[in-house]
Design a protein around this motif. Structure first.
Motif, PDB file in Angstrom:
ATOM      1  N   ALA A   1       0.822  -1.213   0.000  1.00  0.00           N
ATOM      2  CA  ALA A   1       0.000   0.000   0.000  1.00  0.00           C
ATOM      3  C   ALA A   1       0.851   1.256   0.000  1.00  0.00           C
ATOM      4  CB  ALA A   1      -0.924  -0.005   1.222  1.00  0.00           C
ATOM      5  N   ASP A   2       2.151   1.097   0.157  1.00  0.00           N
ATOM      6  CA  ASP A   2       3.075   2.230   0.172  1.00  0.00           C
ATOM      7  C   ASP A   2       3.663   2.405  -1.233  1.00  0.00           C
ATOM      8  OD1 ASP A   2       5.159   4.046   0.477  1.00  0.00           O
ATOM      9  OD2 ASP A   2       5.836   3.206   2.391  1.00  0.00           O
ATOM     10  N   PRO A   3       3.408   3.546  -1.896  1.00  0.00           N
ATOM     11  CA  PRO A   3       3.907   3.715  -3.268  1.00  0.00           C
ATOM     12  C   PRO A   3       5.422   3.742  -3.370  1.00  0.00           C
ATOM     13  CG  PRO A   3       3.002   5.777  -2.423  1.00  0.00           C
ATOM     14  CD  PRO A   3       2.644   4.725  -1.427  1.00  0.00           C
ATOM     15  N   LEU A   4       6.115   3.925  -2.249  1.00  0.00           N
ATOM     16  CA  LEU A   4       7.576   3.990  -2.266  1.00  0.00           C
ATOM     17  C   LEU A   4       8.237   2.664  -1.896  1.00  0.00           C
ATOM     18  CD1 LEU A   4       8.149   7.497  -0.640  1.00  0.00           C
ATOM     19  CD2 LEU A   4       8.027   6.908  -3.065  1.00  0.00           C
ATOM     20  N   VAL A   5       7.444   1.685  -1.492  1.00  0.00           N
ATOM     21  CA  VAL A   5       7.984   0.377  -1.100  1.00  0.00           C
ATOM     22  C   VAL A   5       7.262  -0.696  -1.912  1.00  0.00           C
ATOM     23  CG1 VAL A   5       8.411  -1.243   0.779  1.00  0.00           C
ATOM     24  CG2 VAL A   5       8.468   1.222   1.217  1.00  0.00           C
ATOM     25  N   ALA A   6       7.929  -1.227  -2.898  1.00  0.00           N
ATOM     26  CA  ALA A   6       7.304  -2.206  -3.790  1.00  0.00           C
ATOM     27  C   ALA A   6       7.305  -3.591  -3.159  1.00  0.00           C
ATOM     28  CB  ALA A   6       8.035  -2.235  -5.124  1.00  0.00           C
ATOM     29  N   ASP A   7       6.250  -4.336  -3.443  1.00  0.00           N
ATOM     30  CA  ASP A   7       6.167  -5.732  -3.029  1.00  0.00           C
ATOM     31  C   ASP A   7       5.345  -6.477  -4.078  1.00  0.00           C
ATOM     32  OD1 ASP A   7       6.329  -8.104  -1.673  1.00  0.00           O
ATOM     33  OD2 ASP A   7       4.798  -7.591  -0.188  1.00  0.00           O
ATOM     34  N   ARG A   8       5.949  -6.643  -5.247  1.00  0.00           N
ATOM     35  CA  ARG A   8       5.249  -7.249  -6.366  1.00  0.00           C
ATOM     36  C   ARG A   8       5.381  -8.767  -6.359  1.00  0.00           C
ATOM     37  NH1 ARG A   8       8.385  -3.729 -10.733  1.00  0.00           N
ATOM     38  NH2 ARG A   8       9.945  -3.995  -9.087  1.00  0.00           N
ATOM     39  N   ALA A   9       4.373  -9.428  -6.913  1.00  0.00           N
ATOM     40  CA  ALA A   9       4.390 -10.884  -7.074  1.00  0.00           C
ATOM     41  C   ALA A   9       3.859 -11.197  -8.455  1.00  0.00           C
ATOM     42  CB  ALA A   9       3.549 -11.553  -6.002  1.00  0.00           C
ATOM     43  N   VAL A  10       4.509 -12.134  -9.143  1.00  0.00           N
ATOM     44  CA  VAL A  10       4.128 -12.489 -10.514  1.00  0.00           C
ATOM     45  C   VAL A  10       3.707 -13.953 -10.564  1.00  0.00           C
ATOM     46  CG1 VAL A  10       6.537 -12.986 -11.142  1.00  0.00           C
ATOM     47  CG2 VAL A  10       4.873 -12.541 -12.934  1.00  0.00           C
ATOM     48  N   ARG A  11       2.650 -14.229 -11.302  1.00  0.00           N
ATOM     49  CA  ARG A  11       2.188 -15.602 -11.508  1.00  0.00           C
ATOM     50  C   ARG A  11       1.894 -15.801 -12.986  1.00  0.00           C
ATOM     51  NH1 ARG A  11      -3.226 -15.900  -8.081  1.00  0.00           N
ATOM     52  NH2 ARG A  11      -1.943 -14.656  -6.678  1.00  0.00           N
ATOM     53  N   GLY A  12       1.601 -17.029 -13.368  1.00  0.00           N
ATOM     54  CA  GLY A  12       1.278 -17.314 -14.760  1.00  0.00           C
ATOM     55  C   GLY A  12       2.453 -17.159 -15.694  1.00  0.00           C
ATOM     56  N   ILE A  13       3.642 -17.446 -15.240  1.00  0.00           N
ATOM     57  CA  ILE A  13       4.852 -17.261 -16.046  1.00  0.00           C
ATOM     58  C   ILE A  13       4.902 -18.316 -17.145  1.00  0.00           C
ATOM     59  CG2 ILE A  13       7.385 -17.338 -16.015  1.00  0.00           C
ATOM     60  CD1 ILE A  13       7.161 -16.312 -13.073  1.00  0.00           C
ATOM     61  N   THR A  14       4.935 -17.864 -18.391  1.00  0.00           N
ATOM     62  CA  THR A  14       5.109 -18.785 -19.524  1.00  0.00           C
ATOM     63  C   THR A  14       6.467 -18.600 -20.196  1.00  0.00           C
ATOM     64  OG1 THR A  14       3.989 -17.218 -20.990  1.00  0.00           O
ATOM     65  CG2 THR A  14       2.642 -18.958 -20.027  1.00  0.00           C
ATOM     66  N   VAL A  15       7.126 -17.478 -19.926  1.00  0.00           N
ATOM     67  CA  VAL A  15       8.471 -17.234 -20.441  1.00  0.00           C
ATOM     68  C   VAL A  15       9.411 -17.129 -19.241  1.00  0.00           C
ATOM     69  CG1 VAL A  15       9.951 -15.798 -21.888  1.00  0.00           C
ATOM     70  CG2 VAL A  15       7.507 -15.992 -22.412  1.00  0.00           C
ATOM     71  N   PRO A  16       9.906 -18.252 -18.735  1.00  0.00           N
ATOM     72  CA  PRO A  16      10.847 -18.176 -17.616  1.00  0.00           C
ATOM     73  C   PRO A  16      12.104 -17.441 -18.047  1.00  0.00           C
ATOM     74  CG  PRO A  16      10.703 -20.417 -18.469  1.00  0.00           C
ATOM     75  CD  PRO A  16       9.626 -19.633 -19.141  1.00  0.00           C
ATOM     76  N   ARG A  17      12.598 -16.573 -17.164  1.00  0.00           N
ATOM     77  CA  ARG A  17      13.698 -15.709 -17.558  1.00  0.00           C
ATOM     78  C   ARG A  17      14.473 -15.213 -16.349  1.00  0.00           C
ATOM     79  NH1 ARG A  17       8.623 -13.530 -18.025  1.00  0.00           N
ATOM     80  NH2 ARG A  17       8.214 -11.329 -17.613  1.00  0.00           N
ATOM     81  N   LEU A  18      15.616 -14.639 -16.646  1.00  0.00           N
ATOM     82  CA  LEU A  18      16.491 -14.056 -15.648  1.00  0.00           C
ATOM     83  C   LEU A  18      16.497 -12.543 -15.804  1.00  0.00           C
ATOM     84  CD1 LEU A  18      19.504 -16.493 -16.142  1.00  0.00           C
ATOM     85  CD2 LEU A  18      18.002 -16.450 -14.132  1.00  0.00           C
ATOM     86  N   SER A  19      16.348 -11.832 -14.695  1.00  0.00           N
ATOM     87  CA  SER A  19      16.599 -10.397 -14.678  1.00  0.00           C
ATOM     88  C   SER A  19      18.003 -10.187 -14.134  1.00  0.00           C
ATOM     89  CB  SER A  19      15.584  -9.663 -13.798  1.00  0.00           C
ATOM     90  OG  SER A  19      14.316  -9.628 -14.427  1.00  0.00           O
ATOM     91  N   VAL A  20      18.789  -9.391 -14.828  1.00  0.00           N
ATOM     92  CA  VAL A  20      20.218  -9.286 -14.547  1.00  0.00           C
ATOM     93  C   VAL A  20      20.542  -7.964 -13.867  1.00  0.00           C
ATOM     94  CG1 VAL A  20      22.531  -9.453 -15.526  1.00  0.00           C
ATOM     95  CG2 VAL A  20      20.615 -10.639 -16.639  1.00  0.00           C
ATOM     96  N   PHE A  21      21.338  -8.042 -12.800  1.00  0.00           N
ATOM     97  CA  PHE A  21      21.871  -6.860 -12.125  1.00  0.00           C
ATOM     98  C   PHE A  21      23.387  -6.933 -12.223  1.00  0.00           C
ATOM     99  CE2 PHE A  21      17.641  -7.082 -10.570  1.00  0.00           C
ATOM    100  CZ  PHE A  21      17.281  -5.812 -10.103  1.00  0.00           C
ATOM    101  N   ARG A  22      23.947  -6.066 -13.049  1.00  0.00           N
ATOM    102  CA  ARG A  22      25.401  -6.039 -13.242  1.00  0.00           C
ATOM    103  C   ARG A  22      26.058  -5.096 -12.233  1.00  0.00           C
ATOM    104  NH1 ARG A  22      27.590  -7.289 -18.710  1.00  0.00           N
ATOM    105  NH2 ARG A  22      25.879  -7.922 -20.091  1.00  0.00           N
ATOM    106  N   PRO A  23      27.168  -5.497 -11.633  1.00  0.00           N
ATOM    107  CA  PRO A  23      27.922  -4.591 -10.762  1.00  0.00           C
ATOM    108  C   PRO A  23      28.767  -3.624 -11.589  1.00  0.00           C
ATOM    109  CG  PRO A  23      29.044  -6.686 -10.901  1.00  0.00           C
ATOM    110  CD  PRO A  23      27.779  -6.833 -11.711  1.00  0.00           C
ATOM    111  N   ASP A  24      29.115  -2.501 -11.004  1.00  0.00           N
ATOM    112  CA  ASP A  24      30.012  -1.565 -11.689  1.00  0.00           C
ATOM    113  C   ASP A  24      31.398  -2.172 -11.871  1.00  0.00           C
ATOM    114  OD1 ASP A  24      28.035   0.375 -11.834  1.00  0.00           O
ATOM    115  OD2 ASP A  24      28.605   1.304  -9.933  1.00  0.00           O
ATOM    116  N   ARG A  25      31.837  -2.956 -10.874  1.00  0.00           N
ATOM    117  CA  ARG A  25      33.159  -3.583 -10.935  1.00  0.00           C
ATOM    118  C   ARG A  25      32.997  -5.066 -10.596  1.00  0.00           C
ATOM    119  NH1 ARG A  25      37.364   0.197  -7.680  1.00  0.00           N
ATOM    120  NH2 ARG A  25      38.804  -1.191  -8.781  1.00  0.00           N
ATOM    121  N   PRO A  26      32.799  -5.909 -11.595  1.00  0.00           N
ATOM    122  CA  PRO A  26      32.549  -7.329 -11.331  1.00  0.00           C
ATOM    123  C   PRO A  26      33.720  -7.996 -10.614  1.00  0.00           C
ATOM    124  CG  PRO A  26      32.047  -6.762 -13.622  1.00  0.00           C
ATOM    125  CD  PRO A  26      32.764  -5.586 -13.035  1.00  0.00           C
TER     126      PRO A  26
END
Length: 333
Positions: free
Chosen positions: A71-96
């Protein structure tokens, strides 16, 4: 690790040649209709796991939906269902630093949590030099042909894709860890104990690579599929309402620990009123019985689903640094 370095190098070279094309064609990260929350970095890079589409599509495919539960617009708490395209979301570091972590959010096998056990931990890891890959996996109750193995198929495939594309991310392919939360902790432990089990037919060169993580960190994990310690919702959505004893055993990671399992870091709060702490104790005992290295941290207070945000101000808030110190000794760095 049972992956071959020559295969890894060849697969990485092929991936680097195709990198730009593949990036442009990937499915975007799950997003609610109102768009991403303000203020925090969101992933702009994704990797679809299955180039020809996920295998075993149900006759009536589910429809992907994202629910914002905060209920707080500044604090996200999303949940996803019905996934048909399984995938990875990538977070790259500045210095791996050359290490990577496959993050497996929870959600009771009902949905996959986006922020609390996915993106927040990914930001923490990438700020410390790790490349973080958040896994959005298919859900077993949606009718996929693989049944209760469908989530493990996605986790195995994700590990192999990360290794195949290690050059794209400046990674050491031998330094890929897994971390999962709640039902995602169950999937993390399943991956780290059944990494060698064939759960799908190979589709390309990536499937020649190993799926064993260098180390595994199930956090307040679902583990047992038998009463009295099973989490009822996770059990039913994974195995159905009346699974056989054999099916329960096949999907209880503590009953399938091989001697070559990777080192484990287990974390749980003793006042967890959703997933009893006995789930972690069963896993620890099974690992010890097989001679697998395990470090276990039990905190008196913390409840369930604390992740990072709900740990603030409590002794359990120390857990990410405890994991990081432990991981240095496993080869992750």
């Amino acid at each position: 690790m049972n992956s071959d370095r020559r295969s890894l190098l060849g697969a990485g070279l092929a991936a680097s040649l195709l990198g730009a094309t593949r990036l442009s064609a990937q499915t975007p990260p799950p997003s609610a209709p109102e768009g991403p929350p303000p203020g925090l970095p969101q992933p702009i890079e994704t990797i679809d796991l299955w180039p020809g589409g996920a295998p075993g599509m149900p006759a009536q495919p589910p429809v992907e939906q994202v629910e914002e539960r905060s209920a707080d617009p500044l604090v996200a708490d999303r949940a996803v269902r019905g996934i048909t395209v399984p995938r990875l979301s990538v977070f790259r570091p500045d210095r791996p630093n050359g290490g990577a972590v496959l993050l497996i959010p929870g959600g009771g096998y009902r949905h996959v949590v986006v922020d609390k056990e996915g993106y927040e931990m990914a930001r923490w890891l990438s700020a410390r030099g790790f490349t973080a890959f958040v896994l959005f996996y298919r859900l077993p109750y949606d009718g996929w042909a693989a049944g209760p193995d469908v989530c493990l198929s996605d986790a195995q495939r994700a590990m192999r894709i990360i290794r195949q594309r290690h050059r794209d991310f400046a990674l050491d392919p031998e330094r890929v860890a897994a971390m999962g939360f709640s039902a995602g902790g169950h999937l993390c432990a399943d991956l780290a104990t059944r990494f060698a089990q064939r759960t799908y037919d190979p589709v390309d060169e990536a499937d020649r690579l190993g799926a064993r993580p260098v180390c595994a960190a199930p956090v307040y994990p679902v583990m047992a599929m038998q009463a009295p310690h099973a989490h009822p919702g996770s059990r039913e959505r994974l195995l159905g309402p009346s699974p056989s004893a054999a099916l329960e055993a096949a999907h209880s990671p503590h009953r399938n620990v091989p001697r070559d399992a990777p080192p484990f870091f287990i974390l749980h709060a003793e006042d967890d009123d959703v997933v009893p702490v006995e789930n972690s104790l069963l896993l620890r005992a099974a690992l010890k019985a097989q001679g697998v290295a395990v470090e276990t941290h039990l905190f008196r207070h913390g409840g369930h689903g604390f992740g990072l945000r709900k740990a603030t101000g409590k002794p359990v808030a120390a857990w990410p640094e405890l994991w990081r110190d432990w991981a240095r000794g496993t080869g992750l760095g």
